[in-house]
Design a protein around this motif. Structure first.
Motif, PDB file in Angstrom:
ATOM      1  N   UNK A   1       0.828  -1.215   0.000  1.00 22.13           N
ATOM      2  CA  UNK A   1       0.000   0.000   0.000  1.00 22.13           C
ATOM      3  C   UNK A   1       0.857   1.257   0.000  1.00 22.13           C
ATOM      4  N   UNK A   2       2.092   1.164   0.486  1.00 21.32           N
ATOM      5  CA  UNK A   2       2.975   2.333   0.461  1.00 21.32           C
ATOM      6  C   UNK A   2       3.281   2.776  -0.967  1.00 21.32           C
ATOM      7  N   UNK A   3       3.189   1.853  -1.922  1.00 21.96           N
ATOM      8  CA  UNK A   3       3.607   2.133  -3.292  1.00 21.96           C
ATOM      9  C   UNK A   3       2.446   2.409  -4.238  1.00 21.96           C
ATOM     10  N   UNK A   4       1.233   2.368  -3.737  1.00 24.07           N
ATOM     11  CA  UNK A   4       0.076   2.586  -4.618  1.00 24.07           C
ATOM     12  C   UNK A   4       0.130   3.946  -5.313  1.00 24.07           C
TER      13      UNK A   4
ATOM     14  N   UNK B   1      -6.605  -5.016 -22.075  1.00 27.53           N
ATOM     15  CA  UNK B   1      -5.409  -4.291 -22.531  1.00 27.53           C
ATOM     16  C   UNK B   1      -5.000  -3.223 -21.527  1.00 27.53           C
ATOM     17  N   UNK B   2      -5.975  -2.561 -20.913  1.00 30.19           N
ATOM     18  CA  UNK B   2      -5.672  -1.519 -19.934  1.00 30.19           C
ATOM     19  C   UNK B   2      -6.027  -1.985 -18.521  1.00 30.19           C
ATOM     20  N   UNK B   3      -5.931  -3.288 -18.284  1.00 30.40           N
ATOM     21  CA  UNK B   3      -6.312  -3.839 -16.988  1.00 30.40           C
ATOM     22  C   UNK B   3      -5.483  -3.290 -15.840  1.00 30.40           C
ATOM     23  N   UNK B   4      -4.161  -3.119 -16.086  1.00 30.03           N
ATOM     24  CA  UNK B   4      -3.308  -2.587 -15.021  1.00 30.03           C
ATOM     25  C   UNK B   4      -3.754  -1.181 -14.628  1.00 30.03           C
ATOM     26  N   UNK B   5      -4.031  -0.349 -15.641  1.00 26.29           N
ATOM     27  CA  UNK B   5      -4.436   1.030 -15.354  1.00 26.29           C
ATOM     28  C   UNK B   5      -5.733   1.056 -14.563  1.00 26.29           C
ATOM     29  N   UNK B   6      -6.706   0.226 -14.959  1.00 27.08           N
ATOM     30  CA  UNK B   6      -7.982   0.200 -14.252  1.00 27.08           C
ATOM     31  C   UNK B   6      -7.803  -0.280 -12.801  1.00 27.08           C
ATOM     32  N   UNK B   7      -6.976  -1.301 -12.616  1.00 33.85           N
ATOM     33  CA  UNK B   7      -6.774  -1.815 -11.266  1.00 33.85           C
ATOM     34  C   UNK B   7      -6.094  -0.787 -10.386  1.00 33.85           C
ATOM     35  N   UNK B   8      -5.165  -0.023 -10.980  1.00 32.98           N
ATOM     36  CA  UNK B   8      -4.488   1.030 -10.216  1.00 32.98           C
ATOM     37  C   UNK B   8      -5.496   2.094  -9.785  1.00 32.98           C
ATOM     38  N   UNK B   9      -6.452   2.430 -10.632  1.00 31.01           N
ATOM     39  CA  UNK B   9      -7.481   3.407 -10.259  1.00 31.01           C
ATOM     40  C   UNK B   9      -8.295   2.919  -9.071  1.00 31.01           C
TER      41      UNK B   9
ATOM     42  N   UNK C   1     -13.194  -0.437 -13.758  1.00 34.68           N
ATOM     43  CA  UNK C   1     -12.888   0.591 -12.761  1.00 34.68           C
ATOM     44  C   UNK C   1     -13.952   1.671 -12.748  1.00 34.68           C
ATOM     45  N   UNK C   2     -14.486   2.012 -13.930  1.00 32.11           N
ATOM     46  CA  UNK C   2     -15.504   3.064 -14.002  1.00 32.11           C
ATOM     47  C   UNK C   2     -16.722   2.699 -13.154  1.00 32.11           C
ATOM     48  N   UNK C   3     -17.125   1.441 -13.208  1.00 28.79           N
ATOM     49  CA  UNK C   3     -18.297   1.013 -12.441  1.00 28.79           C
ATOM     50  C   UNK C   3     -17.995   1.068 -10.945  1.00 28.79           C
ATOM     51  N   UNK C   4     -16.845   0.556 -10.533  1.00 27.25           N
ATOM     52  CA  UNK C   4     -16.483   0.554  -9.116  1.00 27.25           C
ATOM     53  C   UNK C   4     -16.398   1.980  -8.588  1.00 27.25           C
TER      54      UNK C   4
END
Length: 238
Positions: free
Chosen positions: A118-121, A157-165, A193-196
């Motif tokens: 969590x320190x690196x999020x 394709x953008x799963x990492x970006x969505x998970x980071x959000x 991510x948009x839904x969450x």
């Protein structure tokens, strides 16, 4: 296996010894009986002694602080300013300007690096790809709903970006709120991510005001009639 287990073992041992051995001065009493007799006169227990060894330390560009031949992660916001390491018997607490920026179980030995992912999020916002191969995130165990979302987004394709959000939202909304939002999204059969984030935004909206009930003695005897045609009669009046 732990300090708690060791302390419990020691307590059992000293109580057993006190019950089995005579008091060194009051030979007609056991140590335990003398203790029981004076227990009511003892000062109440004020809480755990805050015993630690404090040393100053620097924070590296990778959010790490070195202490006693090991490294510990701190919050990304702590980079660039000195910190104080408080070493307890079983844990390490790191403070900056009086604020706790990290807390870890104490590592013994040499050359170990203790991460809190969590320190690196906040760093992930600039490097989303680190979520897959960064050292702090190796074997990271997330709560069940978050982990399911992560697995589903892995194929995008953008799963990492969505998970980071989604992970970044934890810093503001809290882990339990984000976990609940992920669970609700999964129940609806979606995982973006948009839904969450939309669910979280709805949860932050203030609740609808509670309708006020008018006391009977304040009710109007003649309720006003919403009839704008009554104004026409005023225009026609002489």
């Amino acid at each position: 296996r732990s300090y708690d287990e060791l302390n419990a073992l020691l307590l059992d041992g000293v109580v057993a010894y006190a019950k089995a051995h005579p008091h060194p001065e009051q030979r007609d009493l056991t140590i335990w009986q003398a203790f029981e007799a004076e227990r009511g006169a003892l000062v109440p227990y004020a809480g755990r002694f805050d015993g630690f060894h404090a040393v100053p330390a620097a924070v590296s560009s990778t959010c790490l602080v070195r202490f006693d031949n090991n490294k510990y992660s701190v919050m990304a916001s702590a980079i660039g300013r000195p910190v104080e390491v408080r070493a307890y018997a079983e844990r390490i607490e790191i403070r900056q300007d009086g604020r706790v920026v990290a807390e870890h179980p104490r590592a013994f030995g040499r050359g170990q690096t203790v991460f809190d992912p969590w320190h690196y999020v906040p760093v992930l916002a600039r490097k989303p790809g680190a979520l897959r191969n960064g050292a702090p995130f190796k074997d990271w165990v997330l709560p069940a709903a978050l982990e399911r979302i992560r697995r589903k987004l892995a194929g995008s394709a953008d799963g990492d970006r969505q998970m980071v959000e989604i992970l970044t939202a934890v810093l503001g909304d809290g882990l339990s709120a984000v976990e609940a939002a992920c669970a609700e999204a999964l129940r609806e059969g979606v995982h973006s991510a948009d839904v969450v984030l939309n669910i979280l935004a709805r949860q932050r909206e203030p609740p609808a005001p509670v309708p006020l009930l008018t006391p009977e003695n304040l009710r109007l005897r003649h309720e006003p009639v919403a009839d704008c045609a009554r104004y026409d009669s005023l225009r026609r009046a002489p």
